[in-house]
Motif scaffolding. Structure first.
Motif, PDB file in Angstrom:
ATOM      1  N   ASN A 160       0.789  -1.226   0.000  1.00 59.58           N
ATOM      2  CA  ASN A 160       0.000   0.000   0.000  1.00 59.58           C
ATOM      3  C   ASN A 160       0.823   1.278   0.000  1.00 59.58           C
ATOM      4  N   ALA A 161       2.085   1.193   0.383  1.00 56.96           N
ATOM      5  CA  ALA A 161       2.826   2.436   0.598  1.00 56.96           C
ATOM      6  C   ALA A 161       4.319   2.237   0.341  1.00 56.96           C
ATOM      7  N   VAL A 162       4.687   2.054  -0.918  1.00 53.55           N
ATOM      8  CA  VAL A 162       6.099   1.954  -1.288  1.00 53.55           C
ATOM      9  C   VAL A 162       6.566   3.356  -1.660  1.00 53.55           C
ATOM     10  N   VAL A 163       7.507   3.884  -0.907  1.00 52.18           N
ATOM     11  CA  VAL A 163       7.989   5.240  -1.157  1.00 52.18           C
ATOM     12  C   VAL A 163       8.563   5.298  -2.582  1.00 52.18           C
ATOM     13  N   ALA A 164       8.064   6.236  -3.369  1.00 55.29           N
ATOM     14  CA  ALA A 164       8.386   6.288  -4.796  1.00 55.29           C
ATOM     15  C   ALA A 164       9.874   6.407  -5.077  1.00 55.29           C
ATOM     16  N   ASN A 165      10.618   7.090  -4.210  1.00 59.77           N
ATOM     17  CA  ASN A 165      12.050   7.219  -4.476  1.00 59.77           C
ATOM     18  C   ASN A 165      12.883   6.143  -3.779  1.00 59.77           C
ATOM     19  N   ASN A 166      12.238   5.091  -3.284  1.00 60.06           N
ATOM     20  CA  ASN A 166      12.945   3.928  -2.758  1.00 60.06           C
ATOM     21  C   ASN A 166      13.218   3.010  -3.954  1.00 60.06           C
ATOM     22  N   HIS A 167      14.147   3.452  -4.795  1.00 66.29           N
ATOM     23  CA  HIS A 167      14.373   2.819  -6.092  1.00 66.29           C
ATOM     24  C   HIS A 167      14.790   1.356  -5.983  1.00 66.29           C
ATOM     25  N   HIS A 168      15.562   1.004  -4.959  1.00 69.56           N
ATOM     26  CA  HIS A 168      15.976  -0.394  -4.798  1.00 69.56           C
ATOM     27  C   HIS A 168      14.775  -1.291  -4.548  1.00 69.56           C
ATOM     28  N   ALA A 169      13.875  -0.862  -3.667  1.00 73.75           N
ATOM     29  CA  ALA A 169      12.688  -1.668  -3.373  1.00 73.75           C
ATOM     30  C   ALA A 169      11.785  -1.766  -4.599  1.00 73.75           C
ATOM     31  N   VAL A 170      11.542  -0.635  -5.264  1.00 75.54           N
ATOM     32  CA  VAL A 170      10.676  -0.652  -6.453  1.00 75.54           C
ATOM     33  C   VAL A 170      11.254  -1.590  -7.510  1.00 75.54           C
ATOM     34  N   LYS A 171      12.551  -1.513  -7.738  1.00 75.85           N
ATOM     35  CA  LYS A 171      13.202  -2.388  -8.730  1.00 75.85           C
ATOM     36  C   LYS A 171      13.060  -3.855  -8.324  1.00 75.85           C
ATOM     37  N   LEU A 172      13.300  -4.158  -7.048  1.00 73.72           N
ATOM     38  CA  LEU A 172      13.165  -5.532  -6.569  1.00 73.72           C
ATOM     39  C   LEU A 172      11.741  -6.029  -6.758  1.00 73.72           C
ATOM     40  N   TYR A 173      10.774  -5.259  -6.313  1.00 75.66           N
ATOM     41  CA  TYR A 173       9.382  -5.699  -6.417  1.00 75.66           C
ATOM     42  C   TYR A 173       8.970  -5.896  -7.874  1.00 75.66           C
ATOM     43  N   ARG A 174       9.380  -4.997  -8.743  1.00 74.67           N
ATOM     44  CA  ARG A 174       9.050  -5.153 -10.172  1.00 74.67           C
ATOM     45  C   ARG A 174       9.691  -6.417 -10.741  1.00 74.67           C
ATOM     46  N   SER A 175      10.917  -6.711 -10.321  1.00 74.91           N
ATOM     47  CA  SER A 175      11.589  -7.910 -10.827  1.00 74.91           C
ATOM     48  C   SER A 175      10.881  -9.182 -10.381  1.00 74.91           C
ATOM     49  N   LEU A 176      10.078  -9.079  -9.338  1.00 76.01           N
ATOM     50  CA  LEU A 176       9.332 -10.227  -8.828  1.00 76.01           C
ATOM     51  C   LEU A 176       7.857 -10.197  -9.245  1.00 76.01           C
ATOM     52  N   GLY A 177       7.541  -9.366 -10.234  1.00 74.48           N
ATOM     53  CA  GLY A 177       6.206  -9.394 -10.834  1.00 74.48           C
ATOM     54  C   GLY A 177       5.215  -8.373 -10.335  1.00 74.48           C
ATOM     55  N   PHE A 178       5.619  -7.489  -9.435  1.00 74.59           N
ATOM     56  CA  PHE A 178       4.711  -6.452  -8.958  1.00 74.59           C
ATOM     57  C   PHE A 178       4.638  -5.321  -9.972  1.00 74.59           C
ATOM     58  N   GLU A 179       3.479  -4.722 -10.065  1.00 80.50           N
ATOM     59  CA  GLU A 179       3.279  -3.548 -10.907  1.00 80.50           C
ATOM     60  C   GLU A 179       2.805  -2.390 -10.049  1.00 80.50           C
ATOM     61  N   ILE A 180       3.176  -1.201 -10.443  1.00 84.48           N
ATOM     62  CA  ILE A 180       2.652   0.000  -9.791  1.00 84.48           C
ATOM     63  C   ILE A 180       1.257   0.219 -10.364  1.00 84.48           C
ATOM     64  N   VAL A 181       0.250   0.149  -9.516  1.00 83.97           N
ATOM     65  CA  VAL A 181      -1.127   0.327  -9.982  1.00 83.97           C
ATOM     66  C   VAL A 181      -1.646   1.726  -9.698  1.00 83.97           C
ATOM     67  N   GLY A 182      -0.859   2.485  -8.947  1.00 80.22           N
ATOM     68  CA  GLY A 182      -1.228   3.868  -8.665  1.00 80.22           C
ATOM     69  C   GLY A 182      -0.188   4.499  -7.766  1.00 80.22           C
ATOM     70  N   THR A 183      -0.155   5.814  -7.780  1.00 87.21           N
ATOM     71  CA  THR A 183       0.760   6.552  -6.915  1.00 87.21           C
ATOM     72  C   THR A 183      -0.005   7.697  -6.278  1.00 87.21           C
ATOM     73  N   VAL A 184       0.075   7.776  -4.968  1.00 92.82           N
ATOM     74  CA  VAL A 184      -0.551   8.868  -4.244  1.00 92.82           C
ATOM     75  C   VAL A 184       0.481  10.000  -4.188  1.00 92.82           C
ATOM     76  N   PRO A 185       0.212  11.114  -4.869  1.00 93.86           N
ATOM     77  CA  PRO A 185       1.208  12.190  -4.929  1.00 93.86           C
ATOM     78  C   PRO A 185       1.493  12.796  -3.556  1.00 93.86           C
ATOM     79  N   GLU A 186       2.758  13.046  -3.311  1.00 93.90           N
ATOM     80  CA  GLU A 186       3.218  13.755  -2.117  1.00 93.90           C
ATOM     81  C   GLU A 186       2.661  13.183  -0.807  1.00 93.90           C
ATOM     82  N   ALA A 187       2.459  11.877  -0.748  1.00 97.03           N
ATOM     83  CA  ALA A 187       1.877  11.255   0.443  1.00 97.03           C
ATOM     84  C   ALA A 187       2.912  10.899   1.500  1.00 97.03           C
TER      85      ALA A 187
END
Length: 162
Positions: free
Chosen positions: A117-144
């Protein structure tokens, strides 16, 4: 590395890196000055939820994860999880192992999907890891999320079917 159920006796080994990560204020929306008792209450889940630890060959706890239903009731078929890796052990596969473990746990428990529910957008390592394991960003809450260096940044909602 083995991943096993966390026990109350593991908390003293988890707390130092948990506190370091939380106090940095870069990835979790927790109080920066969180007391150990509150951290333990929030992190050490009980059944049917789960908290696990990753343990290296020397018996050191190098990371931890929580796993739970994302929502109760009609949302209880979607799992969620959170991860912390001791910064002294970054880049050694602990995070990937914990995510893979949580995905297997969720499948075995009968969940249909996993959502973060809350992956910090600039946590690039986590986002890259999750995407490599099949996760997709389905939405982004701006400035949250108020990042201590980058200011207000988005929080991604990430999802993958199981």
């Amino acid at each position: 590395m083995i991943i096993r159920e966390a026990t109350p006796e593991d908390w003293p080994a988890i707390w130092p890196f948990f506190q370091t990560i939380v106090a940095a204020g870069e990835t979790f929306p927790y109080p920066l000055d969180m007391a150990p008792e509150l951290g333990r209450e929030w992190w050490m889940k009980t059944a049917p939820d789960r908290t696990v630890v990753a343990v290296d060959d020397d018996g050191r706890i190098t990371g931890t994860a929580t796993m739970n239903s994302n929502r109760p009731g009609n949302g209880s078929h979607v799992a969620s999880a959170s991860y912390m890796v001791d910064p002294a052990h970054h880049g050694r596969g602990t995070g990937r192992a914990l995510v893979e473990y949580s995905l297997d746990w969720a499948r075995r428990a009968g969940f249909r999907a996993m959502q973060f529910n809350a992956v910090v957008a600039n946590n690039h390592h986590a986002v890259k890891l999750y995407r490599s394991l099949g996760f997709e960003i389905v939405g982004t809450v701006p400035e949250a999320f108020h990042h201590p260096v980058d200011g207000y940044v988005g929080l991604h909602v990430m999802h993958r079917p199981l």
